[in-house]
Design a protein around this motif. Structure first.
Motif: not given
Length: 475
Positions: A302-303, A336-337, A343-345, A350-351
Motif C-alpha cells: 500500500k506504499m 506514474e514514476a 522512484i523508490d516509494p 522517508e523523504q
C-alpha cells in the motif's frame, strides 16, 4: 609377741641340746634368723613407705586435678590444708578431697556439654553462611578454658551468626522473589534458574545455602535478567511504536488493533510496570514481531496510498504553519514514476517524513509569532468592520440590535488602538527570529516584515485621509 618368741627360742634350744648342735652352728643359725627377721621388717617398712607415697601422690594429683578443673571453669581453687596433720591421716585427707573433685568433674562435664551445644550450633551456621571458609574438624575451644566468660563469648558469637543468618535468609528470599518476578515476565523457567545457582534453593526440605557465593550469584542473575528485561522491553516498545505507526498509516480497523492492545498499552511503560506473565517472553516477542512483519509487508503493498496520504499530511502541516509557497519543502514525484519503479516509494516516504519533521520543527519555532499574527489579523478584521460601521449613518438609530453593535464598536476601538503595539512586538520578534535562523519569516509565501510595513503605510495613509476629511468638514 616376746613370750611367743621366747617360747620358740627355748623350743629351738631344746632341740639343739638334744641334737648336740655345736655352738658355732648355733650362733650362725641365730644370726641368719635375725637377718631374716630384719628383711621381713624391712619389706614391711618399704611396703608402708610405698603406700604412704601413693597416698601423697594421689592427694597431690587430686588437688592438681581439682585446681585444673577450677581453673578451666574460672572458679577459685579449693584448699584442703589441715590444721593438725597428726589428727587426720592421709587416707582421710584423700577421702575429703575426692567428693569435691567428683562434684567439680560433674559440673565440668555439664559445662562442657553446654560448650559442645553452642560450638555445634556455631559450626552448623558457619557451614551454612561461609562454607568456603569452614573447617569441620577445627575445634574453636578446648577444655582448658570453659569458664562462664568464655561460654558467654561463644553465645554472643552464636547470636551474631544467627542474626547474620537471618539477614542472609531475608536477603536470599528477597532475591528469590525478585528473580521469580523477572522469570515470570521473561517466560524463563524459575526452578531451573535457581537450581543452576545452587540446588538447595529449589529444595522444599533441608537447609538453604546462603553463602556469599550464592548471594553473589543471585545478584548477578538478577542483574543479568534485568538487563535482558530492559533489552526485551526496548524491543517490545520499538515494535509497538512501529505497529502504531503502521496502524495509523494504513487506517487499521479498531477490531484488528484489539488483539494487540496488551502490546501498545506498554509503549510508554517503565521497567517496574511490566509484571504480567510472559509479557517479555521470546515466544511473545516473536509473535509481535511476526505481526509487525506482516504489517510491513502490507505497508509495501500500500506504499502508493501511504505516499499520497503522507504528502497530504505534509501539505496540511505546511498550511497550518502558513508555509505555503516554500520551495524548500516541495516534493517532486509522480504516481506514474512510483508505479514505473523510477522512484523508490520507501525512500520517498522517508523523504516526506523528513519534510514533515522539518515542518513541525519550523512550526514550533514560528508558533509564538504565528499566534501574534492571528491576533493582529483578527484586530485588522475588527478595524475594517469598525471603518464600515463608522460610515453607516444609521448606526445611532434606536433599532433592534443597535446597542449590541455599539458595544462591539467600543470593544473594536480598544482593540484597534492596540494594533500599533502589536505590530511593533511582531516586528521585533520577527527580526530576532530571522537573525537567529538566517532566513526570512514568511506568511503564506509573503515576508511578514513586508506585510507589517505595508499595513503601517496603508494605516498611515488612512489616518492622513481621515484628518483631511475632518478639516474639510470644519471649513
Amino acid at each position: 609377741m616376746e613370750t611367743m618368741c621366747g617360747s620358740i627360742m627355748r623350743e629351738l634350744q631344746a632341740i639343739w641340746d638334744e641334737v648336740g648342735e655345736p655352738e658355732a652352728a648355733r650362733d650362725r643359725m641365730l644370726l641368719e634368723l635375725e637377718q631374716e627377721c630384719l628383711e621381713v621388717y624391712r619389706r614391711k617398712v618399704d611396703q608402708a613407705n610405698r603406700s604412704r607415697a601413693q597416698l601423697r601422690q594421689a592427694i597431690a594429683q587430686s588437688e592438681a586435678e581439682l585446681a585444673a578443673v577450677c581453673s578451666a571453669m574460672g572458679e577459685p581453687p579449693i584448699h584442703f590444708k589441715q590444721s593438725n596433720q597428726k589428727a587426720c591421716g592421709l587416707r582421710e585427707e584423700l577421702c575429703a578431697i575426692l567428693p569435691y573433685l567428683e562434684e567439680m568433674k560433674r559440673k565440668k562435664a555439664e559445662r562442657w556439654n553446654q560448650f559442645l551445644d553452642v560450638v555445634g550450633r556455631i559450626k552448623k551456621i558457619s557451614s551454612e553462611i561461609r562454607p568456603e571458609n569452614f573447617m569441620p574438624f577445627e575445634v574453636p575451644v578446648d577444655q582448658s578454658d570453659i569458664s562462664l566468660r568464655k561460654l558467654e563469648e561463644l553465645r554472643v558469637e552464636l547470636q551474631s551468626l544467627e542474626k547474620e543468618k537471618s539477614e542472609r535468609l531475608k536477603q536470599v528470599m528477597e532475591y528469590l522473589k525478585t528473580l521469580h518476578s523477572l522469570c515470570e515476565v521473561l517466560g524463563i523457567n524459575f526452578k531451573q534458574t535457581i537450581s543452576e545457582i545452587h540446588p538447595s534453593l529449589d529444595e522444599a526440605e533441608g537447609p538453604m545455602n546462603i553463602s556469599n557465593t550464592t548471594i553473589e550469584m543471585l545478584a548477578l542473575a538478577i542483574q543479568r535478567l534485568c538487563e535482558t528485561k530492559m533489552q526485551r522491553m526496548q524491543k517490545l516498545q520499538d515494535l509497538a511504536s512501529t505497529m502504531l505507526e503502521l496502524w495509523n498509516l494504513m487506517d487499521t480497523p479498531i477490531e484488528e488493533q484489539q488483539a494487540f492492545q496488551n502490546v501498545t498499552c506498554n509503549i510508554a511503560a517503565s521497567e517496574s510496570e511490566l509484571t504480567e506473565h510472559n509479557t517479555l517472553s521470546i515466544e511473545f516477542l516473536n509473535y509481535v514481531e511476526a505481526e509487525v512483519l506482516r504489517l510491513e509487508q502490507l505497508k509495501s503493498s500500500k506504499m502508493k496510498e501511504l505516499v499520497l496520504k503522507k504528502n497530504t499530511e505534509l501539505e496540511e502541516h505546511r498550511r497550518r504553519a502558513h508555509l505555503i509557497g516554500e520551495e524548500g519543502y516541495a516534493t517532486q514525484f509522480t504516481i506514474e514514476a512510483i508505479e514505473a519503479g523510477a522512484i523508490d516509494p520507501s525512500m520517498l516516504l522517508e523523504q516526506i517524513e523528513a519534510y514533515i519533521s522539518t515542518v513541525k520543527e519550523e512550526a514550533f519555532s514560528r508558533k509564538d509569532i504565528l499566534e501574534r499574527v492571528e491576533k493582529w489579523l483578527n484586530a485588522c478584521e475588527e478595524e475594517a468592520w469598525l471603518e464600515d460601521y463608522n460610515k453607516d449613518d444609521n448606526r445611532y438609530n434606536a433599532g433592534r440590535g443597535a446597542h449590541i453593535m455599539l458595544k462591539r464598536a467600543e470593544k473594536a476601538r480598544v482593540l484597534v488602538n492596540k494594533i500599533p503595539g502589536m505590530v511593533d512586538v511582531l516586528e521585533t520578534k520577527t527580526i530576532v527570529w530571522e537573525n537567529e535562523r538566517g532566513n526570512e519569516f514568511t506568511y503564506d509565501g509573503i515576508r511578514l516584515i513586508s506585510m507589517l510595513e505595508e499595513y503601517m503605510i496603508v494605516r498611515e495613509e488612512k489616518e492622513q485621509e481621515r484628518k483631511r476629511q475632518r478639516v474639510l468638514t470644519v471649513y
